[in-house]
Write an enzyme that holds these catalytic residues in place. Structure first.
Site, PDB file in Angstrom:
ATOM      1  N   TYR A 478       0.834  -1.213   0.000  1.00 40.12           N
ATOM      2  CA  TYR A 478       0.000   0.000   0.000  1.00 40.12           C
ATOM      3  C   TYR A 478       0.869   1.264   0.000  1.00 40.12           C
ATOM      4  CZ  TYR A 478      -3.804   3.195   1.119  1.00 40.12           C
ATOM      5  OH  TYR A 478      -4.708   4.223   1.086  1.00 40.12           O
ATOM      6  N   SER A 558      -6.379   1.185  -4.422  1.00 39.55           N
ATOM      7  CA  SER A 558      -6.522   2.591  -4.069  1.00 39.55           C
ATOM      8  C   SER A 558      -5.164   3.282  -4.184  1.00 39.55           C
ATOM      9  CB  SER A 558      -7.134   2.725  -2.673  1.00 39.55           C
ATOM     10  OG  SER A 558      -7.589   4.029  -2.438  1.00 39.55           O
ATOM     11  N   ASP A 641     -17.837   3.633  -7.491  1.00 46.47           N
ATOM     12  CA  ASP A 641     -16.744   4.102  -6.644  1.00 46.47           C
ATOM     13  C   ASP A 641     -16.721   5.624  -6.667  1.00 46.47           C
ATOM     14  OD1 ASP A 641     -14.434   4.672  -5.279  1.00 46.47           O
ATOM     15  OD2 ASP A 641     -13.212   3.162  -6.286  1.00 46.47           O
ATOM     16  N   HIS A 676     -15.897   1.426  -3.677  1.00 46.25           N
ATOM     17  CA  HIS A 676     -14.454   1.387  -3.486  1.00 46.25           C
ATOM     18  C   HIS A 676     -13.987   0.063  -2.879  1.00 46.25           C
ATOM     19  CE1 HIS A 676     -10.634   3.390  -3.601  1.00 46.25           C
ATOM     20  NE2 HIS A 676     -10.420   3.233  -2.310  1.00 46.25           N
TER      21      HIS A 676
END
Length: 704
Positions: A478, A558, A641, A676
């Protein structure tokens, strides 16, 4: 001017393919038009040929989505073992799943899913009596895509306000009920976004929202200024009183929480995802003012409890790894703060319950938990079953026990009951998943990034795995927004592990695993550190024969989708397969949609300065993709989203299809009636995971 991309073929090289792979047919990508829109930043002209895809309501965008999904599903449908993987995942998913219980009023509540139910149900239980269904989200919609996204109870437990999300949207509805008979109280609140619910007595509750975009796309419209409201029960939402925010005090994120004793309203206000102001209002004094505690956005601060006028504030002010301080509400400014639990070398998290403080530390991304009394006196360490992640501590002040969960990459999530007085933990609910931890191992290694920084990574695989460079490996990360990736069990990953695969998770800079210094080292003009850390993780796996380029997949969602897209552009030769999910792909325009402007603390914006523009432009995945031989790629996004709008993925996929010189497929999988990520139905999750593993195995030549 409209320019048509030539048809590109998805043709897989057959030199070393299995017989199953050779059945994949050549499929043409849709003809994707190009516009001639350009923007100018500090004298530099930047083309944006796929700008038209930002309008999710346009007929040509809808037609393109349908055409791309057809290509993707046609391709996936030819993978002979795709359905076998889906069926295997169904079997693995089909076990009872429980949440940690929590007490409200005279009832104990918990979530439960029998196995393959589209959404988990909320149950309640009186003492040792038989549990009953309290809320059944599977009945919210016929297709299981409307989810329960939060519930909050009044102090006496007689009233509850629950939020629902339709199709995964961040815009929520709030429904108030009497818990005795579940009858609805008043009207349903609508257009609520990024909000908790905090009750004040039984009179009503505080909540937050934005003005909904009046024109243009409801999905992509900019949401600028949050407003904190008080909703009085039995009155129309239109009469709700604004307490803070709006044009009076313009802030992008505002939250209001009432302390457990209902004496104070605590208000947090921020302009970005990092740093916040702090305010309190004494609800026990009529017409009391809102008092400022912290008047800047430089650090993080949260009131976690109070004893009378003594406030307990969790903060990283003068403490990058966080500390717990106390102060009297009469003079609450930081100059009067006193350490209760001082900063240490490990990152601190805090929760309370039963009149105690639980200090939850991160040591190299794994949990250590200590118990203190409310005066800061250490009482004991909480013994955890192994190295992993403990969470969900917390209870009301009068309670004598709490529940917590524990998990790791090879320890299925287990709920423990914890006796607060004795410090004794007992297993409350053990996972029923079909997985034998004794067959697998999970170990932490440290590797050097490009600039010599040591980065931790946890590797999980079957015991006895031979390190010969042929193991299919998923590298997931991430690296942003101070988010810490801690060990957690994944049912989906069993498919990889039982086929000799390796699951690798590095804790990149930009995350919160080592406090605010680690976070800041991966922001703005330091963002390249995140990509370098990820590339170095891949190189470590290859150099140490865990895998090879031909057997490596990279994945992230993301901000992690941005990571994958940027690394693909910089190192298209790094891996065999790539999964950029719901990614922030256009770094020059991300701040133009929904709450994207709030991410500027981590990213910076193209308008900030010439230097910042050039830095973003260089790594922005949509812009950085040039003609090259890219890995087999499946971009994933969803039509609802409204956090990272799907246009990011649309534009990136179009650009990647245009620039792909090699034979590997470039697909985009667009989920419908989803957002999302949160709130997806079980069937949606299983189908997406099955497609992921099928695509990865197919393109690596792995037999299933």
């Amino acid at each position: 001017m409209k320019k048509i991309i030539p048809l590109l073929a998805i043709a897989l090289a057959t030199a070393s393919l299995t017989k199953a792979q050779m059945t994949i047919k050549t499929l043409p990508y849709p003809q994707t038009k190009k516009g001639d829109i350009t923007d100018t930043y500090f004298g530099t002209s930047v083309a944006d040929p796929y700008r038209w895809q930002e309008d999710d309501r346009a007929e040509d965008t809808k037609a393109w989505v349908i055409a791309e999904n057809k290509v993707t599903q046609d391709y996936l449908g030819q993978i002979p073992f795709r359905e076998d993987i889906r069926k295997r995942l169904e079997v693995l998913w089909n076990y009872e799943k429980y949440s940690a219980p929590f007490k409200e009023g005279k009832y104990t509540y918990f979530y439960k899913n029998d196995g393959l139910q589209s959404q988990s149900l909320l149950y309640r239980q009186l003492g040792e009596g038989k549990p009953e269904v309290f809320l059944d989200p599977t009945k919210f919609s016929t297709d299981g895509t409307t989810s329960l996204s939060g519930i909050d109870f009044s102090k006496d437990g007689s009233l509850a306000a629950y939020q629902i999300s339709e199709g995964g949207s961040d815009w929520r509805k709030v429904i108030v009920i009497k818990t005795a008979d579940k009858s609805i109280v008043g009207d349903t609140l609508t257009n609520v976004k990024f909000s908790g619910i905090s009750w004040y007595k039984n009179e009503g509750f505080y909540y937050s929202s934005y003005d909904k975009p009046k024109a243009g796309s409801e999905l992509a419209g900019l949401t600028q200024y949050h407003k904190l409201y008080f909703h009085k029960l039995g009155t129309p939402q239109a009469e709700d009183k604004m307490i803070f925010g709006g044009d009076v005090t313009p802030r992008r994120y505002i939250g209001g929480d009432v302390t457990e004793d209902e004496r104070y309203l605590v208000i947090s206000a921020a302009t970005s995802t990092t740093g916040n102001e702090l305010y309190i209002k004494d609800l026990s004094a009529p017409n009391s003012p809102i008092v400022n505690i912290v008047d800047n956005f430089e650090k993080e601060h949260r009131v976690i409890d109070n004893v009378g006028s003594k406030l307990y504030i969790f903060t990283n002010f003068n403490a990058p790894n966080y500390r717990l301080v106390t102060v009297d509400a009469a003079n609450p400014k930081p100059t009067n703060w006193k350490d209760l639990i001082a900063e240490t070398q490990n990152v601190l998290g805090i929760s309370t319950g039963g009149g105690k403080i639980f200090a939850e530390y991160l040591k190299d991304a794994t949990s250590l938990v200590k118990q203190y009394d409310m005066n800061g006196k250490f009482e004991h360490d909480i013994a955890l079953p192994s190295v992993g992640t403990a969470g969900s501590f917390g209870a009301k002040k009068h309670e004598t026990e709490t529940y917590y969960s524990f998990t790791s990459y090879i320890y299925p999530s287990t709920i423990f009951k914890y006796d607060i007085a004795s410090g004794r933990s007992t297993v409350y609910k053990k996972s029923g998943v079909q997985f034998n931890p004794e067959l697998y191992e999970s170990k932490q290694v440290f590797y050097s990034s490009k600039d010599g920084t040591k980065v931790p990574m946890i590797l999980t695989y079957k015991k006895g795995t031979v390190l010969n460079g042929t193991n299919p490996t998923m590298l997931y990360a991430y690296g942003g927004f101070s988010v810490s990736l801690t060990p957690g069990f994944s049912t989906s990953n069993i498919v990889l592990l039982e086929h000799g695969g390796i699951y690798a998770v590095p804790n990149l800079r930009g995350g919160g695993e080592y406090g605010e210094k680690w976070h800041l080292a991966g922001t703005k003009m330091q963002k390249q550190n995140v990509f370098d850390d990820f590339i170095a993780a891949a190189q470590y796996l290859i150099d140490n024969k865990y895998t090879s380029k031909e057997h490596l997949a990279i994945a992230g969602g993301s901000n992690g989708g941005l990571l994958v897209g940027a690394v693909m552009a910089q190192r298209p030769d790094l891996c065999k397969v790539a999964f950029p999910a719901v990614g922030v792909m256009d770094m020059l325009r991300y701040n133009k949609f929904t709450a994207g402007a709030g991410w500027a603390y981590d990213y910076g914006t193209a308008e900030d300065s010439k230097e910042m523009f050039e830095y973003l432009y260089k790594y922005s995945p949509y812009h950085a993709i040039k003609q090259a031989d890219y890995p087999a790629t499946m971009v994933t996004t969803a039509d609802h989203d409204d956090r990272v709008v799907p246009a990011h993925s649309f534009k990136f996929a179009s650009r990647l299809q245009e620039m792909q010189k090699g034979a590997a497929p470039v697909l985009i999988r667009i989920e419908t009636k989803a957002g999302h990520g949160a709130g997806k139905s079980t069937a949606q999750v299983i189908n997406e995971q099955a497609d992921k593993w099928a695509f990865m195995f197919q393109n690596m030549g792995i037999k299933y």
